[in-house]
Motif scaffolding. Structure first.
Motif, PDB file in Angstrom:
ATOM      1  N   GLY A 272       9.342 -19.314  -5.130  1.00  0.00           N
ATOM      2  CA  GLY A 272       9.467 -19.698  -3.720  1.00  0.00           C
ATOM      3  C   GLY A 272       9.537 -18.451  -2.851  1.00  0.00           C
TER       4      GLY A 272
ATOM      5  N   VAL B 113      11.564 -24.852   9.841  1.00  0.00           N
ATOM      6  CA  VAL B 113      11.480 -25.883   8.797  1.00  0.00           C
ATOM      7  C   VAL B 113      10.372 -26.885   9.099  1.00  0.00           C
ATOM      8  CG1 VAL B 113      12.746 -27.803   7.754  1.00  0.00           C
ATOM      9  CG2 VAL B 113      13.870 -25.608   8.093  1.00  0.00           C
TER      10      VAL B 113
ATOM     11  N   LEU C 271       7.021 -25.277   8.436  1.00  0.00           N
ATOM     12  CA  LEU C 271       6.740 -25.112   7.001  1.00  0.00           C
ATOM     13  C   LEU C 271       6.385 -26.457   6.369  1.00  0.00           C
ATOM     14  CD1 LEU C 271       9.495 -22.522   5.936  1.00  0.00           C
ATOM     15  CD2 LEU C 271       7.021 -22.160   5.997  1.00  0.00           C
ATOM     16  N   ARG C 272       7.151 -27.502   6.721  1.00  0.00           N
ATOM     17  CA  ARG C 272       6.868 -28.836   6.142  1.00  0.00           C
ATOM     18  C   ARG C 272       5.483 -29.292   6.562  1.00  0.00           C
ATOM     19  NH1 ARG C 272      12.909 -30.785   6.438  1.00  0.00           N
ATOM     20  NH2 ARG C 272      13.543 -29.828   4.470  1.00  0.00           N
TER      21      ARG C 272
ATOM     22  N   VAL D 104       4.874 -27.121   2.736  1.00  0.00           N
ATOM     23  CA  VAL D 104       5.789 -26.307   1.930  1.00  0.00           C
ATOM     24  C   VAL D 104       7.096 -27.065   1.663  1.00  0.00           C
ATOM     25  CG1 VAL D 104       7.180 -24.185   1.952  1.00  0.00           C
ATOM     26  CG2 VAL D 104       4.846 -24.136   2.843  1.00  0.00           C
ATOM     27  N   ASP D 105       7.582 -26.983   0.399  1.00  0.00           N
ATOM     28  CA  ASP D 105       8.875 -27.547   0.034  1.00  0.00           C
ATOM     29  C   ASP D 105       9.929 -26.523   0.459  1.00  0.00           C
ATOM     30  OD1 ASP D 105      11.014 -28.816  -1.221  1.00  0.00           O
ATOM     31  OD2 ASP D 105      10.583 -27.878  -3.163  1.00  0.00           O
ATOM     32  N   VAL D 106      10.809 -26.895   1.396  1.00  0.00           N
ATOM     33  CA  VAL D 106      11.708 -25.894   1.983  1.00  0.00           C
ATOM     34  C   VAL D 106      13.148 -26.396   2.062  1.00  0.00           C
ATOM     35  CG1 VAL D 106      11.013 -26.639   4.318  1.00  0.00           C
ATOM     36  CG2 VAL D 106      12.058 -24.417   4.024  1.00  0.00           C
TER      37      VAL D 106
ATOM     38  N   THR E  53      17.212 -25.132   3.651  1.00  0.00           N
ATOM     39  CA  THR E  53      17.874 -24.170   4.548  1.00  0.00           C
ATOM     40  C   THR E  53      19.286 -23.874   4.061  1.00  0.00           C
ATOM     41  OG1 THR E  53      18.775 -25.904   5.962  1.00  0.00           O
ATOM     42  CG2 THR E  53      16.617 -25.022   6.552  1.00  0.00           C
TER      43      THR E  53
ATOM     44  N   THR F 234      10.979 -23.638  -4.487  1.00  0.00           N
ATOM     45  CA  THR F 234      11.331 -24.050  -3.119  1.00  0.00           C
ATOM     46  C   THR F 234      11.425 -22.807  -2.228  1.00  0.00           C
ATOM     47  OG1 THR F 234      12.609 -25.880  -4.013  1.00  0.00           O
ATOM     48  CG2 THR F 234      13.131 -25.220  -1.761  1.00  0.00           C
ATOM     49  N   TRP F 235      10.916 -22.923  -1.010  1.00  0.00           N
ATOM     50  CA  TRP F 235      11.081 -21.828  -0.050  1.00  0.00           C
ATOM     51  C   TRP F 235      12.475 -21.973   0.564  1.00  0.00           C
ATOM     52  CZ3 TRP F 235       6.373 -19.838   3.159  1.00  0.00           C
ATOM     53  CH2 TRP F 235       5.268 -19.698   2.322  1.00  0.00           C
TER      54      TRP F 235
ATOM     55  N   VAL G 187      15.064 -20.862   3.622  1.00  0.00           N
ATOM     56  CA  VAL G 187      15.232 -20.258   4.947  1.00  0.00           C
ATOM     57  C   VAL G 187      16.727 -20.067   5.170  1.00  0.00           C
ATOM     58  CG1 VAL G 187      14.778 -20.447   7.412  1.00  0.00           C
ATOM     59  CG2 VAL G 187      13.192 -21.494   5.790  1.00  0.00           C
TER      60      VAL G 187
END
Ligand code: T5A
Length: 211
Positions: free
Chosen positions: A7, A28, A31-32, A36-38, A40, A94-95, A97
């Motif tokens: 990620g 977020v 990214l979504r 992207v799976d993100v 926080t 997973t990314w 943030v």
């Protein structure tokens, strides 16, 4: 063993009132929208134990908190956060943030308190030398504007510092941003809409460069 972190790790930085919380949602959502799976998180904090350390750090008490104790508590919370939350998520693809990370330590404990950068770098190396953010958005705003924004809310221990402290924090952030390619400066003194547009554009550019 090499820790395979697939990620991406993104951080948001800035003084109080710069608009980090307001723009976390923009990051977020963007990214979504890019598929992207993100997840926080925030610092200090992000896990039950690290949130307890956050309470220690931000509580207003009669006993002043020693500068070195403050620095070590920031990194203690970070070590816990990295092991139990950030690394597992990055490993799973997973990314992440994160609202503030080690750039804040250089700015507040380094710039603000005057702790030398070499001591901070030593702890940084010990706690996460192999892991740095892939992208950092630094929301830059003059101290005067930031304090108008936070108004007369109940200030925590660090927010009660004098103006000169926050001028040093800002100067440190700007100096690091000038040196580190991963740090993008966003003019956060603009309107909420203009800042959100700049944030969205930066995130889309980053995603396009990291398909
Ligand atoms: N810390 C942290 C260290 O000293 N060392 C470290 O290593 C770390 C990790 C944590 C404290 O810990 C210190 C730094 C901090 O003192 P925090 O949880 O990050 O604190 O909280 P703050 O920075 O205090 O968060 P704030 O809520 O004050 O700032 P934000 O999130 O940047 O601002 P936000 O989005 O809440 O906005 C504040 C107000 O401004 C308005 C918003 O609507 C809101 O009312 N606003 C705007 N108004 C007009 N135009 C804009 N462009 C606006 N953007 C926001």
């Amino acid at each position: 063993m090499v820790d395979r972190l697939t990620g991406k790790f993104l951080t948001l930085e800035g003084s109080e009132g710069a608009g980090k919380s307001s723009n976390l949602d923009i990051v977020v959502t963007t990214l979504r929208d890019c598929g992207v799976d993100v997840a926080t998180t925030r610092e200090p904090g992000g896990t039950e134990t690290a949130e307890s350390i956050r309470e220690l750090l931000l509580a207003v008490r009669d006993e002043p908190l020693d500068d070195l104790a403050e620095l070590l508590l920031m990194f203690a919370a970070r070590a816990q956060h990295l092991t139990t939350k950030i690394r597992p998520m990055l490993r799973a693809g997973t990314w992440v943030v994160c609202d503030r990370f080690t750039d804040a330590t250089y700015a507040y404990q380094g710039g603000g308190r005057g702790i030398d950068a070499a001591s901070i770098a030593l702890l940084e190396q010990l706690v996460h030398g192999d892991l740095q953010p892939d992208l950092t958005l630094y929301l830059d705003v003059p101290v005067e504007v930031a304090f108008q924004r936070i108004g007369d809310r109940d200030l925590d221990r660090i927010e009660r510092e004098e103006r000169a402290f926050f001028e040093r924090v800002r100067a440190n952030y700007l100096e690091r941003a000038g040196r580190e390619e991963r740090i993008e400066i966003i003019d956060a003194s603009a309107s909420l809409e203009a800042v959100a547009a700049a944030v969205e554009q930066t995130i889309r550019r980053f995603v396009a460069a990291h398909p």
